[in-house]
Design a protein around this motif. Structure first.
Motif, PDB file in Angstrom:
ATOM      1  N   MET A  33       4.848   3.380  14.550  1.00 13.82           N
ATOM      2  CA  MET A  33       5.647   2.654  15.535  1.00 13.82           C
ATOM      3  C   MET A  33       5.791   1.222  15.027  1.00 13.82           C
ATOM      4  SD  MET A  33       3.890   3.742  19.134  1.00 13.82           S
ATOM      5  CE  MET A  33       3.963   5.401  19.798  1.00 13.82           C
ATOM      6  N   GLY A  34       6.884   0.580  15.409  1.00 17.89           N
ATOM      7  CA  GLY A  34       7.060  -0.783  14.921  1.00 17.89           C
ATOM      8  C   GLY A  34       8.059  -1.577  15.718  1.00 17.89           C
ATOM      9  N   TRP A  35       8.069  -2.870  15.453  1.00 13.11           N
ATOM     10  CA  TRP A  35       9.028  -3.788  16.055  1.00 13.11           C
ATOM     11  C   TRP A  35       9.745  -4.541  14.949  1.00 13.11           C
ATOM     12  CZ3 TRP A  35      10.347  -3.938  21.102  1.00 13.11           C
ATOM     13  CH2 TRP A  35       9.486  -3.326  22.010  1.00 13.11           C
ATOM     14  N   TYR A  36      11.055  -4.581  15.050  1.00 10.62           N
ATOM     15  CA  TYR A  36      11.910  -5.335  14.154  1.00 10.62           C
ATOM     16  C   TYR A  36      12.642  -6.394  14.973  1.00 10.62           C
ATOM     17  CZ  TYR A  36      11.451  -1.493  10.749  1.00 10.62           C
ATOM     18  OH  TYR A  36      10.973  -0.550   9.862  1.00 10.62           O
ATOM     19  N   ARG A  37      13.179  -7.366  14.278  1.00 15.15           N
ATOM     20  CA  ARG A  37      14.036  -8.309  14.977  1.00 15.15           C
ATOM     21  C   ARG A  37      15.213  -8.704  14.094  1.00 15.15           C
ATOM     22  NH1 ARG A  37      10.107 -13.673  15.193  1.00 15.15           N
ATOM     23  NH2 ARG A  37      10.463 -14.420  13.058  1.00 15.15           N
ATOM     24  N   GLN A  38      16.289  -9.090  14.758  1.00 15.91           N
ATOM     25  CA  GLN A  38      17.489  -9.512  14.043  1.00 15.91           C
ATOM     26  C   GLN A  38      18.062 -10.739  14.718  1.00 15.91           C
ATOM     27  OE1 GLN A  38      20.524  -6.489  13.590  1.00 15.91           O
ATOM     28  NE2 GLN A  38      21.393  -7.536  11.833  1.00 15.91           N
ATOM     29  N   ALA A  39      18.061 -11.844  13.988  1.00 15.11           N
ATOM     30  CA  ALA A  39      18.647 -13.085  14.484  1.00 15.11           C
ATOM     31  C   ALA A  39      20.123 -13.129  14.076  1.00 15.11           C
ATOM     32  CB  ALA A  39      17.903 -14.282  13.920  1.00 15.11           C
ATOM     33  N   PRO A  40      20.934 -13.913  14.766  1.00 12.26           N
ATOM     34  CA  PRO A  40      22.356 -13.994  14.424  1.00 12.26           C
ATOM     35  C   PRO A  40      22.580 -14.371  12.965  1.00 12.26           C
ATOM     36  CG  PRO A  40      21.957 -15.052  16.523  1.00 12.26           C
ATOM     37  CD  PRO A  40      20.603 -14.710  15.950  1.00 12.26           C
ATOM     38  N   GLY A  41      23.395 -13.589  12.278  1.00 12.10           N
ATOM     39  CA  GLY A  41      23.715 -13.874  10.888  1.00 12.10           C
ATOM     40  C   GLY A  41      22.643 -13.487   9.896  1.00 12.10           C
ATOM     41  N   LYS A  42      21.592 -12.821  10.374  1.00 13.88           N
ATOM     42  CA  LYS A  42      20.502 -12.446   9.467  1.00 13.88           C
ATOM     43  C   LYS A  42      20.292 -10.936   9.462  1.00 13.88           C
ATOM     44  CE  LYS A  42      17.911 -16.769   9.697  1.00 13.88           C
ATOM     45  NZ  LYS A  42      16.569 -17.387   9.900  1.00 13.88           N
ATOM     46  N   GLU A  43      19.562 -10.475   8.449  1.00 13.97           N
ATOM     47  CA  GLU A  43      19.228  -9.064   8.353  1.00 13.97           C
ATOM     48  C   GLU A  43      18.130  -8.707   9.356  1.00 13.97           C
ATOM     49  OE1 GLU A  43      21.977  -8.222   5.566  1.00 13.97           O
ATOM     50  OE2 GLU A  43      20.458  -6.725   6.101  1.00 13.97           O
ATOM     51  N   ARG A  44      18.106  -7.446   9.744  1.00 12.12           N
ATOM     52  CA  ARG A  44      17.008  -6.970  10.574  1.00 12.12           C
ATOM     53  C   ARG A  44      15.745  -6.950   9.734  1.00 12.12           C
ATOM     54  NH1 ARG A  44      17.763  -1.617  14.232  1.00 12.12           N
ATOM     55  NH2 ARG A  44      19.611  -2.852  14.747  1.00 12.12           N
ATOM     56  N   GLU A  45      14.631  -7.458  10.288  1.00 13.40           N
ATOM     57  CA  GLU A  45      13.384  -7.530   9.529  1.00 13.40           C
ATOM     58  C   GLU A  45      12.237  -6.962  10.349  1.00 13.40           C
ATOM     59  OE1 GLU A  45      12.109 -11.536   8.689  1.00 13.40           O
ATOM     60  OE2 GLU A  45      12.876 -12.313  10.590  1.00 13.40           O
ATOM     61  N   LEU A  46      11.288  -6.375   9.644  1.00 14.03           N
ATOM     62  CA  LEU A  46      10.114  -5.783  10.275  1.00 14.03           C
ATOM     63  C   LEU A  46       9.133  -6.890  10.654  1.00 14.03           C
ATOM     64  CD1 LEU A  46       8.380  -3.319  11.060  1.00 14.03           C
ATOM     65  CD2 LEU A  46       7.538  -3.308   8.687  1.00 14.03           C
ATOM     66  N   MET A  47       8.725  -6.898  11.914  1.00 13.96           N
ATOM     67  CA  MET A  47       7.771  -7.884  12.393  1.00 13.96           C
ATOM     68  C   MET A  47       6.355  -7.341  12.441  1.00 13.96           C
ATOM     69  SD  MET A  47       9.115 -10.800  13.014  1.00 13.96           S
ATOM     70  CE  MET A  47       9.799 -10.471  11.390  1.00 13.96           C
ATOM     71  N   ALA A  48       6.238  -6.104  12.914  1.00 20.06           N
ATOM     72  CA  ALA A  48       4.913  -5.528  13.082  1.00 20.06           C
ATOM     73  C   ALA A  48       5.018  -4.017  13.108  1.00 20.06           C
ATOM     74  CB  ALA A  48       4.273  -6.025  14.375  1.00 20.06           C
ATOM     75  N   SER A  49       3.983  -3.371  12.601  1.00 20.57           N
ATOM     76  CA  SER A  49       3.935  -1.914  12.648  1.00 20.57           C
ATOM     77  C   SER A  49       2.516  -1.455  12.926  1.00 20.57           C
ATOM     78  CB  SER A  49       4.441  -1.311  11.340  1.00 20.57           C
ATOM     79  OG  SER A  49       3.575  -1.648  10.281  1.00 20.57           O
ATOM     80  N   ILE A  50       2.413  -0.226  13.447  1.00 22.67           N
ATOM     81  CA  ILE A  50       1.111   0.356  13.730  1.00 22.67           C
ATOM     82  C   ILE A  50       1.181   1.841  13.407  1.00 22.67           C
ATOM     83  CG2 ILE A  50       1.702   0.645  16.188  1.00 22.67           C
ATOM     84  CD1 ILE A  50      -1.312   0.123  16.775  1.00 22.67           C
ATOM     85  N   SER A  51       0.201   2.317  12.666  1.00 21.22           N
ATOM     86  CA  SER A  51       0.168   3.718  12.275  1.00 21.22           C
ATOM     87  C   SER A  51      -0.386   4.575  13.401  1.00 21.22           C
ATOM     88  CB  SER A  51      -0.701   3.883  11.029  1.00 21.22           C
ATOM     89  OG  SER A  51      -2.061   3.689  11.362  1.00 21.22           O
ATOM     90  N   SER A  52      -0.323   5.887  13.222  1.00 15.71           N
ATOM     91  CA  SER A  52      -0.878   6.785  14.226  1.00 15.71           C
ATOM     92  C   SER A  52      -2.377   6.596  14.373  1.00 15.71           C
ATOM     93  CB  SER A  52      -0.564   8.237  13.860  1.00 15.71           C
ATOM     94  OG  SER A  52      -1.070   8.531  12.568  1.00 15.71           O
TER      95      SER A  52
END
Length: 120
Positions: A33-52
């Motif tokens: 599971m994870g969280w990504y974020r995308q700011a205006p004009g930028k690529e989507r980037e991975l912020m945090a992830s957690i395995s099973s």
């Protein structure tokens, strides 16, 4: 399978928010599971992830401020965001790698995105 994200909003610098993302449907198991974020004009980037198994990983810009966690009984992933900065402003997307009953193999699912705005 559907993912429903919630918890975004407007917060002042230094404040906190907690994002949630719940999966529903014919779910057999959920891997990463994870969280990504995308700011205006930028690529989507991975912020945090957690395995099973609960192993976590964070982007450099959020280490020490954000905490990812999961509740497997609720098929839900959380992101606790503390000490928020204006540069954290973005649309946040949750991701879950789900094994569902119909496909019987891991597939990627995304939430609809929730806006986080950090501003005074």
């Amino acid at each position: 399978v559907q993912l429903q994200a919630s918890g975004g909003g407007l917060v002042q610098p230094g404040g906190s928010l907690r994002l949630s993302c719940a999966a529903s449907g014919s779910i057999i198991s959920i891997n990463a599971m994870g969280w990504y974020r995308q700011a205006p004009g930028k690529e989507r980037e991975l912020m945090a992830s957690i395995s099973s198994g609960g192993t976590t990983s964070y982007g450099e810009s959020v280490k020490g401020r954000f905490t990812i966690s999961r509740d497997n009984a609720k098929n839900t992933v959380y992101l606790q965001m503390n000490n928020l900065r204006p540069e954290d402003t973005a649309v946040y997307y949750c991701h879950q790698e789900v094994v569902d009953a119909s496909y019987q193999a891991p597939r990627d699912y995304w939430g609809q995105g929730t806006q986080v705005t950090v501003s005074s």
